[in-house]
Motif scaffolding. Structure first.
Motif, PDB file in Angstrom:
ATOM      1  N   CYS A  39     -23.775  12.708  34.293  1.00 37.63           N
ATOM      2  CA  CYS A  39     -24.371  11.604  33.820  1.00 37.63           C
ATOM      3  C   CYS A  39     -24.805  10.816  34.902  1.00 37.63           C
ATOM      4  O   CYS A  39     -25.957   9.682  34.994  1.00 37.63           O
ATOM      5  CB  CYS A  39     -23.809  11.365  32.698  1.00 37.63           C
ATOM      6  SG  CYS A  39     -22.449  10.084  33.273  1.00 37.63           S
ATOM      7  N   GLY A  40     -24.857  10.626  35.997  1.00 37.00           N
ATOM      8  CA  GLY A  40     -24.200   9.949  36.491  1.00 37.00           C
ATOM      9  C   GLY A  40     -24.055   8.129  37.401  1.00 37.00           C
ATOM     10  O   GLY A  40     -24.417   7.884  37.859  1.00 37.00           O
ATOM     11  N   ALA A  41     -22.800   8.239  36.194  1.00 36.16           N
ATOM     12  CA  ALA A  41     -22.226   6.952  36.273  1.00 36.16           C
ATOM     13  C   ALA A  41     -21.549   6.709  37.350  1.00 36.16           C
ATOM     14  O   ALA A  41     -20.597   7.527  37.388  1.00 36.16           O
ATOM     15  CB  ALA A  41     -21.659   6.650  34.959  1.00 36.16           C
ATOM     16  N   VAL A  42     -21.266   5.614  37.323  1.00 38.95           N
ATOM     17  CA  VAL A  42     -19.926   5.003  38.796  1.00 38.95           C
ATOM     18  C   VAL A  42     -19.257   3.948  38.125  1.00 38.95           C
ATOM     19  O   VAL A  42     -19.752   3.116  37.332  1.00 38.95           O
ATOM     20  CB  VAL A  42     -20.298   4.710  39.962  1.00 38.95           C
ATOM     21  CG1 VAL A  42     -19.377   4.567  40.884  1.00 38.95           C
ATOM     22  CG2 VAL A  42     -21.543   5.311  40.457  1.00 38.95           C
ATOM     23  N   HIS A  43     -18.000   4.648  38.184  1.00 40.37           N
ATOM     24  CA  HIS A  43     -17.003   3.853  37.590  1.00 40.37           C
ATOM     25  C   HIS A  43     -16.061   3.829  38.006  1.00 40.37           C
ATOM     26  O   HIS A  43     -15.469   5.712  38.555  1.00 40.37           O
ATOM     27  CB  HIS A  43     -16.557   4.295  35.693  1.00 40.37           C
ATOM     28  CG  HIS A  43     -17.822   4.319  34.987  1.00 40.37           C
ATOM     29  ND1 HIS A  43     -18.330   3.279  34.251  1.00 40.37           N
ATOM     30  CD2 HIS A  43     -18.189   5.033  34.216  1.00 40.37           C
ATOM     31  CE1 HIS A  43     -19.093   3.318  33.600  1.00 40.37           C
ATOM     32  NE2 HIS A  43     -19.516   4.546  33.661  1.00 40.37           N
ATOM     33  N   PRO A  44     -14.545   2.915  37.805  1.00 42.10           N
ATOM     34  CA  PRO A  44     -13.795   3.019  38.393  1.00 42.10           C
ATOM     35  C   PRO A  44     -12.392   4.545  38.084  1.00 42.10           C
ATOM     36  O   PRO A  44     -12.476   4.015  36.829  1.00 42.10           O
ATOM     37  CB  PRO A  44     -13.152   1.714  39.370  1.00 42.10           C
ATOM     38  CG  PRO A  44     -14.198   0.939  37.447  1.00 42.10           C
ATOM     39  CD  PRO A  44     -14.912   1.960  37.726  1.00 42.10           C
ATOM     40  N   CYS A  99     -14.802  11.168  32.050  1.00 45.58           N
ATOM     41  CA  CYS A  99     -16.276  10.242  31.869  1.00 45.58           C
ATOM     42  C   CYS A  99     -16.253   9.221  31.029  1.00 45.58           C
ATOM     43  O   CYS A  99     -16.371   9.209  29.695  1.00 45.58           O
ATOM     44  CB  CYS A  99     -17.626  10.578  32.500  1.00 45.58           C
ATOM     45  SG  CYS A  99     -18.547   9.419  32.490  1.00 45.58           S
ATOM     46  N   PRO A 100     -15.872   7.938  31.019  1.00 46.92           N
ATOM     47  CA  PRO A 100     -16.055   7.143  29.965  1.00 46.92           C
ATOM     48  C   PRO A 100     -17.710   6.934  29.388  1.00 46.92           C
ATOM     49  O   PRO A 100     -17.992   6.745  28.353  1.00 46.92           O
ATOM     50  CB  PRO A 100     -15.569   5.395  30.277  1.00 46.92           C
ATOM     51  CG  PRO A 100     -16.370   5.699  32.120  1.00 46.92           C
ATOM     52  CD  PRO A 100     -15.572   6.992  31.551  1.00 46.92           C
ATOM     53  N   ALA A 101     -18.574   6.813  29.758  1.00 47.09           N
ATOM     54  CA  ALA A 101     -19.858   7.009  29.875  1.00 47.09           C
ATOM     55  C   ALA A 101     -20.305   8.366  28.643  1.00 47.09           C
ATOM     56  O   ALA A 101     -21.152   8.616  27.569  1.00 47.09           O
ATOM     57  CB  ALA A 101     -20.660   7.075  30.960  1.00 47.09           C
ATOM     58  N   CYS A 102     -20.021   9.666  29.899  1.00 45.26           N
ATOM     59  CA  CYS A 102     -20.432  10.787  28.862  1.00 45.26           C
ATOM     60  C   CYS A 102     -19.613  11.908  28.092  1.00 45.26           C
ATOM     61  O   CYS A 102     -20.276  13.300  27.511  1.00 45.26           O
ATOM     62  CB  CYS A 102     -21.887  11.177  30.298  1.00 45.26           C
ATOM     63  SG  CYS A 102     -20.423  12.361  30.958  1.00 45.26           S
ATOM     64  N   GLY A 103     -18.239  11.951  28.976  1.00 46.50           N
ATOM     65  CA  GLY A 103     -17.259  12.138  28.456  1.00 46.50           C
ATOM     66  C   GLY A 103     -16.744  13.958  28.997  1.00 46.50           C
ATOM     67  O   GLY A 103     -16.300  14.741  28.771  1.00 46.50           O
TER      68      GLY A 103
END
Length: 91
Positions: free
Chosen positions: A37-42, A58-62
């Motif tokens: 998804c391209g999200a950046v998270h720690p 990933c917390p955004a897309c799993g």
């Protein structure tokens, strides 16, 4: 009793000790770019699921961020996506 979605996962900070031992540094604040998804998270913000091993998602897309299996003779770590890690030098 009503089961909530987050009753089945912990945040990635719960894996801090295992990752630090395997990678030689504390990495929960390190950013990770998701390959899907391209999200950046720690790393610490990712969702941790436990079973036969540890699975970070990933917390955004799993999508899969890491798979960690601790065995008696070794620790197996599979990373997915782009991790920006700063590890201690060996000098």
């Amino acid at each position: 009793m009503r089961v909530q979605e987050n009753d089945f996962w912990l945040d990635g900070n719960a894996l801090a000790g295992v990752l630090a031992e395997a990678l030689g540094a504390e990495v929960t604040a390190a950013p990770r770019l998701c390959q899907s998804c391209g999200a950046v998270h720690p790393v610490g913000a990712h969702r941790l699921y436990r079973g036969a091993g540890f699975v970070l998602r990933c917390p955004a897309c799993g999508d899969l961020a890491a798979l960690v299996v601790v065995r008696a003779d070794r620790t197996v770590v599979r990373l997915a996506g782009t991790w920006h890690l700063e590890l201690p030098g060996t000098r």
